[in-house]
Enzyme design. Sequence first.
Site, PDB file in Angstrom:
ATOM      1  N   THR A  72      -4.232  11.571   8.470  1.00 14.19           N
ATOM      2  CA  THR A  72      -4.429  10.137   8.240  1.00 14.19           C
ATOM      3  C   THR A  72      -5.848   9.884   7.733  1.00 14.19           C
ATOM      4  O   THR A  72      -6.054   9.145   6.762  1.00 14.19           O
ATOM      5  CB  THR A  72      -4.159   9.349   9.540  1.00 14.19           C
ATOM      6  N   GLN A 175       2.172  18.445   4.803  1.00 12.76           N
ATOM      7  CA  GLN A 175       3.438  19.136   5.104  1.00 12.76           C
ATOM      8  C   GLN A 175       3.612  20.426   4.302  1.00 12.76           C
ATOM      9  O   GLN A 175       4.626  21.107   4.452  1.00 12.76           O
ATOM     10  CB  GLN A 175       4.630  18.200   4.854  1.00 12.76           C
ATOM     11  N   SER A 195      -3.683  18.698   7.967  1.00  9.63           N
ATOM     12  CA  SER A 195      -3.754  18.310   9.372  1.00  9.63           C
ATOM     13  C   SER A 195      -3.494  19.527  10.258  1.00  9.63           C
ATOM     14  O   SER A 195      -2.563  20.301   9.972  1.00  9.63           O
ATOM     15  CB  SER A 195      -2.677  17.249   9.617  1.00  9.63           C
ATOM     16  N   GLY A 196      -4.280  19.674  11.320  1.00 10.04           N
ATOM     17  CA  GLY A 196      -4.135  20.846  12.188  1.00 10.04           C
ATOM     18  C   GLY A 196      -2.798  20.921  12.910  1.00 10.04           C
ATOM     19  O   GLY A 196      -2.168  21.981  12.975  1.00 10.04           O
ATOM     20  N   HIS A 197      -2.330  19.768  13.428  1.00 10.84           N
ATOM     21  CA  HIS A 197      -1.184  19.854  14.353  1.00 10.84           C
ATOM     22  C   HIS A 197       0.155  20.100  13.674  1.00 10.84           C
ATOM     23  O   HIS A 197       1.146  20.334  14.347  1.00 10.84           O
ATOM     24  CB  HIS A 197      -1.117  18.605  15.248  1.00 10.84           C
ATOM     25  N   THR A 233     -20.433  13.935  15.582  1.00 10.67           N
ATOM     26  CA  THR A 233     -20.626  15.273  16.145  1.00 10.67           C
ATOM     27  C   THR A 233     -19.345  16.086  16.004  1.00 10.67           C
ATOM     28  O   THR A 233     -18.262  15.603  16.337  1.00 10.67           O
ATOM     29  CB  THR A 233     -21.029  15.158  17.632  1.00 10.67           C
ATOM     30  N   CYS A 326      10.362   3.442  13.492  1.00  9.67           N
ATOM     31  CA  CYS A 326      10.174   2.218  14.260  1.00  9.67           C
ATOM     32  C   CYS A 326       8.958   1.467  13.716  1.00  9.67           C
ATOM     33  O   CYS A 326       7.860   2.010  13.666  1.00  9.67           O
ATOM     34  CB  CYS A 326       9.957   2.581  15.725  1.00  9.67           C
TER      35      CYS A 326
HETATM   36  N1  PLP Z   1       0.737  12.923   5.635  1.00 12.01           N
HETATM   37  C1  PLP Z   1       1.951  13.441   5.877  1.00 12.01           C
HETATM   38  C2  PLP Z   1       2.825  13.872   4.740  1.00 12.01           C
HETATM   39  C3  PLP Z   1       2.393  13.571   7.198  1.00 12.01           C
HETATM   40  O1  PLP Z   1       3.603  14.084   7.451  1.00 12.01           O
HETATM   41  C4  PLP Z   1       1.549  13.132   8.256  1.00 12.01           C
HETATM   42  C5  PLP Z   1       2.001  13.183   9.653  1.00 12.01           C
HETATM   43  O2  PLP Z   1       3.176  12.986   9.941  1.00 12.01           O
HETATM   44  C6  PLP Z   1       0.284  12.612   7.935  1.00 12.01           C
HETATM   45  C7  PLP Z   1      -0.080  12.520   6.608  1.00 12.01           C
HETATM   46  C8  PLP Z   1      -0.672  12.161   8.991  1.00 12.01           C
HETATM   47  O3  PLP Z   1      -1.276  13.284   9.596  1.00 12.01           O
HETATM   48  P1  PLP Z   1      -1.985  13.150  11.057  1.00 12.01           P
HETATM   49  O4  PLP Z   1      -0.875  13.095  12.039  1.00 12.01           O
HETATM   50  O5  PLP Z   1      -2.791  14.400  11.160  1.00 12.01           O
HETATM   51  O6  PLP Z   1      -2.824  11.951  11.022  1.00 12.01           O
END
Ligand code: PLP
Length: 390
Positions: A72, A175, A195-197, A233, A326
Site C-alpha cells: 500500500t 502479487q 510487499s513482504g507478507h 527509524t 466488503c
Molecule cells: N497490491 C496488490 C496487487 C495486492 O494484492 C495488495 C494486497 O493485497 C497490495 C497491493 C497491498 O499490499 P500490503 O498488504 O502490503 O499493503
Amino acid sequence: MPRVYMDANATTPLLPEVVEAMRPYWMEQFGNASSIHQDGQQARAAIERARATMAELFNCHDAEVVFNSGGTEGDNSAVFGLLHPGDHFITTSIEHSAVLQAAHRVEQNGVEVSYIDPGPSGLIDPEAIRAALRPTTRLISVMLANNETGVLQPVEEIGKIAAEAGAFFHIDAVQGAGKIPFDVRRFGCHLLSISGHKMHGPKGTGAMFVRRGTPLESLIVGGSHEHRRRAGTENVAGIVGLAKAAELAMHSLDDGTFTRLAGLRDRLQEEILRIPGTGVNGGWAGDRPVPRVANTTNIWFDNLEGEALVIALDLKGVAVSGGSACHSGATQPSHVLLAMGLDKTRARASLRLSLLKTVTEADVDYVLKVLPEAVEQLRAISPVAAGTLG
Ligand code: PLP
C-alpha cells in the site's frame, strides 16, 4: 478435520528460516541503524546486507532499493510522489485499491486519470495504454499480476510505450514477487512495489525499486533515512525478514517449486471444472491460455452465492476468498471481475483459490473432496438457483 489454507494471495505465513533470521534483531542486536556506536552499526550492516539481497531480486543497484511498510505504501508513494495538478495519469480499472484510491484522491486535486479496462481474459492491451497517452501523461501504473485472477500483465510492452512517451512507469508487483523472476531493467519501469507478507515475509514490510534519478517526492518526511526517500527509524528485524523471504523466493524460482505448484493448481482447476455450471475467470483469451502466476485460479459457479461457498468451505477446514469485497459494511462484487465483463451475479459467485508454495497433494485431494459436496449442498438450497434472489 484438516485445515487447508488456499488464500496465499491474501497473505502467507513466515517460513521458519525467516523467523530465525529476524530473531536476533529484536533483543540482542536492537540498535538504531542511525547511531554511530557499534550497536547502531550492526543494525546498519544488517540493513545494507538486506538491501543487497533485494537489489538481486529486482536486478538493480543497492541504492535503488527503498524499504517501506508494504504494498500500500509503495503504491501510494508512486501516485502521490510523482503527480501534480495538471498532470495526466494512466492506470487500469483492475488495480488494487492502494492504487485506485490514490488515483481517486489525486483526481480530486486536479490530476486527470484514465482507467484502462481489461479484455474478458483479464489482460490489459498495451495498445489501449498507447491510445490513452496525452502530452501531459506523467505516470503510467499497471500491476504485474492481478491479485484475484493471477493474470500477468504485459508490463515489458507497456514499459516500452512509457519510454517512447517519456512517461514514468510504476509496477505494483506485490502479487508477482517470489512467483516469477523479476528484472526491473527488462520491465522498463522507474518504480516497482512489493510487499513482504505476500512472499512468506513479515506483515508491515515492503520494498520499492526507485530508478536512479526518478524525482519521487517522499510520502513520509522526517529524518534522512533511506537516502531521504522514506523517513522513519528502520524496522531492522522486518527488513532482515523481508530479505530472507526474498532469498528463499529466489531459490524457489530455480528449484522446480513453481512447476510443481502450477501442476497442482491445474489439477485442482481441471477437477473443479468437472462440476457443471463452472468456468475460469481470466484463464483464456479465446482458445489461447493467458499467462498467470502458478498459484492462482479464479472460478465461477452458477446458481450459488460465492460468500456462502466461502463460509461452507471454511466450516469444512478450507480457507479461500470469494468474488466480493466488503466496502462500508456491504459486500460488493469484485471490481476486477466486473471490469472483465462478468455480470454481478457471476462475479459474486466466484471463488479465488491461491495456493501456498508449500501446498501438498493431500491438500488438493482434500479440497477436491469437500468442494463439490459443498457446491451441491448449496445449490440444493440456493435462492439464486430457485430464482428468488433479485
Ligand atoms: N497490491 C496488490 C496487487 C495486492 O494484492 C495488495 C494486497 O493485497 C497490495 C497491493 C497491498 O499490499 P500490503 O498488504 O502490503 O499493503
